[in-house]
Scaffold this motif. Structure first.
Motif, PDB file in Angstrom:
ATOM      1  N   SER A   1      41.286  36.104  97.628  1.00 39.20           N
ATOM      2  CA  SER A   1      39.655  35.503  97.556  1.00 39.20           C
ATOM      3  C   SER A   1      39.423  35.001  96.420  1.00 39.20           C
ATOM      4  O   SER A   1      38.530  34.019  96.319  1.00 39.20           O
ATOM      5  N   TRP A   2      39.483  35.798  95.567  1.00 37.62           N
ATOM      6  CA  TRP A   2      38.304  35.814  94.159  1.00 37.62           C
ATOM      7  C   TRP A   2      39.799  34.653  92.702  1.00 37.62           C
ATOM      8  O   TRP A   2      39.081  34.598  92.420  1.00 37.62           O
ATOM      9  N   LEU A   3      40.400  34.944  93.615  1.00 38.42           N
ATOM     10  CA  LEU A   3      41.506  33.380  92.921  1.00 38.42           C
ATOM     11  C   LEU A   3      40.320  32.151  93.070  1.00 38.42           C
ATOM     12  O   LEU A   3      40.237  31.272  92.122  1.00 38.42           O
ATOM     13  N   TRP A   4      39.282  32.133  94.210  1.00 38.43           N
ATOM     14  CA  TRP A   4      38.511  30.830  94.834  1.00 38.43           C
ATOM     15  C   TRP A   4      37.399  30.974  93.495  1.00 38.43           C
ATOM     16  O   TRP A   4      36.226  29.988  93.610  1.00 38.43           O
ATOM     17  N   ASP A   5      37.289  32.188  92.730  1.00 41.28           N
ATOM     18  CA  ASP A   5      36.093  32.698  91.814  1.00 41.28           C
ATOM     19  C   ASP A   5      35.291  31.477  90.930  1.00 41.28           C
ATOM     20  O   ASP A   5      35.992  30.563  90.188  1.00 41.28           O
ATOM     21  N   PRO A   6      33.904  30.828  91.116  1.00 43.92           N
ATOM     22  CA  PRO A   6      33.795  29.822  90.081  1.00 43.92           C
ATOM     23  C   PRO A   6      34.063  30.467  88.834  1.00 43.92           C
ATOM     24  O   PRO A   6      33.967  29.451  87.653  1.00 43.92           O
TER      25      PRO A   6
END
Length: 536
Positions: A322-327
């Motif tokens: 999920s962190w890979l989609w952090d803005p």
């Protein structure tokens, strides 16, 4: 008569002492001495410090048993393990009552001081090992990368890099091309250099990747040498296609990294490597198993009797993608590694596989780049240096995630963090055991103490940490490396040059029965058939 200890004479000495103290002290913020390379006194630690230790009253844990006992250490070796050991006044005594006394961790998968993707890992053989010791790991096995395909040149380079080591270490050797020269150099690695494992990349098309034809030849060579074949299992051709697809879709951020190399590509390559190793009849070690797809292929192979070892890494066990989609790019980029950290659900499945013995030991793939280095790929995920931290955090995270949750026992914890690695790479019981004659690489873990992970306090040189903010139970309070107390009261006392290279012999237990299996196969062929030629 004037005193010989005049202020004028003392001033230079005091200045020198203050300078050394300022340069070499270890602060609470996680900094440590990096004064240079060599043996002797450095950073307030002397190589001639007490050689006798008694660890008293703790619960001594090995992979197959545990007991309340004392552990007596002299000259870096465990001399005795039994209750109520009596010692003289010249022995340093550590009270371990109510705590666990265990073998130091062995990390089977690290990359220190490695050149990769146009950059170099931020942790070298001193900072990375110092971080390891602070986290309870007392030995690691690093991957030597060949220089222009040459194994000998690669080893020479890594021998120089490792001169600053502060704990014991061994080497795997990566193979990035295949020819007769490489084949001959493999013999030298095994017979003369103490390396008993070789890693083959099924990914990184255009650089490290080798094809199936070469993989077969390499597996055959490993078998003949009694060396363990290791694979990075991803379908490199398909990953290359996936990367092109993401770029065409305009997905250039860190999320494109995960999307370009989905779990199916890891599963396919794992299955292919297992089948090729089975065809050759040689043991196989699959590094950084990150997905259900790969894990299930390993499970099927082991159930069918094939000798396959599966190594999850701590990031794959406890994190999700999920962190890979952090803005925020820097936040997202720090999680980029290969194979990628997977979606929620994969980690839980890997934990279950570890608890059931489908996967055998836990590594880290510690390969750290700072935020500036990660920013090289700000416009193209393909240029983000791959790698995350873990060498300092592994022991704590495995305890908190697996033991505190009841998924594995305390003895299993020792097995997956230390003993099984020592057995696989043929250094047991020198390493991976608390028993008379073993190296005094020991930790004292307090199951009732808590820990918190932060880039502000860790000992890696990286300015980020993928486990930032993690709080858990079970803290390594003491680390003993080669009989020296190097971690105590949250203070790290290490010096460059104190580590030793550990040679690893070929033909580990994984090769037991290989010859008989070959004989059985040959006898089953019922060939060649004698045939009569027709006469005219």
């Amino acid at each position: 008569m004037a005193s010989s200890y005049s202020p004028q004479r003392l001033l230079p000495l005091l200045s020198l002492i203050l300078l050394l103290f300022a340069f070499c002290s270890i602060s609470e913020s996680g900094q440590f001495c990096d004064a240079g390379i060599g043996h002797g006194e450095s950073c307030g630690v002397s190589s001639s410090s007490s050689t006798k230790l008694l660890i008293k009253g703790g619960t001594v844990v090995n992979a197959h048993d545990m007991e309340v006992a004392d552990v007596f250490v002299e000259d870096g070796i465990i001399v005795a393990v039994r209750p109520n050991i009596k010692v003289g006044d010249d022995v340093t005594v550590l009270d371990a009552t109510g705590k666990f006394v265990m073998p130091g961790g062995i990390d089977p998968h690290t990359h220190l001081d490695m050149e990769f993707m146009g950059s170099g890992t931020i942790d070298d053989f001193f900072s990375g090992q110092a971080a390891a010791l602070a986290g309870g790991t007392t030995m690691h096995i690093d991957f030597v990368i060949p220089v222009n395909g040459s194994l000998l040149s690669g080893l020479e380079a890594y021998e120089k890099k490792s001169k600053k080591s502060c704990m014991d270490y061994g080497f795997h050797m990566a193979i990035t091309k295949w020819d007769e020269v490489v084949s001959k150099e493999m013999e030298i690695m095994v017979n003369e250099k103490g390396i008993n494992s070789f890693k083959f990349f099924m990914a990184y098309k255009g650089s490290f990747m080798i094809n199936d034809e070469l993989l077969l030849q390499a597996f055959k060579k490993c078998k003949s040498l009694g060396a363990l074949a290791m694979v990075h299992a991803e379908n490199g051709d398909a990953v290359y296609e996936g990367q092109r697809r993401m770029i065409e879709l305009g997905i250039t951020g860190p999320e494109g990294h995960a999307l370009s190399r989905p779990p199916v590509l890891e599963g396919e390559a794992t299955a292919r490597a297992i089948k090729l190793a089975g065809f050759v009849n040689t043991p196989l070690y699959v590094v950084h198993v990150m997905s259900i797809d790969a894990m299930e292929e390993i499970s099927k192979a082991r159930k069918s009797g094939l000798k396959v070892i599966g190594e999850p890494v701590v990031s794959g066990l406890v994190l999700n993608d999920s962190w890979l989609w952090d803005p925020d790019f820097i936040t997202a980029a720090k999680y980029v590694m290969s194979p990628p950290i997977r979606a929620a659900g994969h980690g839980k499945a890997l934990q279950a596989a570890l608890s059931m013995g489908t996967l055998q030991l836990v590594g880290t793939d510690h390969c750290t780049f700072n935020s500036t280095q990660k920013a090289l790929g700000i416009d193209d995920f393909q240029k983000i240096p791959n790698g995350v931290n873990g060498i300092e955090e592994r022991m704590h995270l495995v305890w908190d995630t697996m033991v505190e949750s009841g998924q594995i026992s305390v003895t299993d914890y020792v097995r997956v963090t230390s003993t099984e690695c020592a057995r696989i790479f043929n250094i047991y019981p020198r390493k991976g055991a608390i028993r008379a004659g073993s190296d005094a690489d020991i930790i004292i873990l307090n199951p009732n103490s808590s820990f918190e992970i932060s880039a502000k306090s860790h000992h890696s040189r990286s300015d980020t940490n993928v486990y930032e903010g993690w709080r858990g139970k079970g803290k390594v309070e003491v680390t003993i490396s080669g009989g020296r107390v190097v971690w105590l009261n949250d203070e790290l006392k290490v010096f460059p040059g104190s580590g030793k290279y550990v040679e690893m012999r070929p033909f580990s237990y994984l090769f037991n029965g290989i010859g008989k299996a070959d004989e059985k196969y040959l006898s089953s062929l019922k060939a060649p058939v004698k045939r009569f030629r027709a006469t005219t």
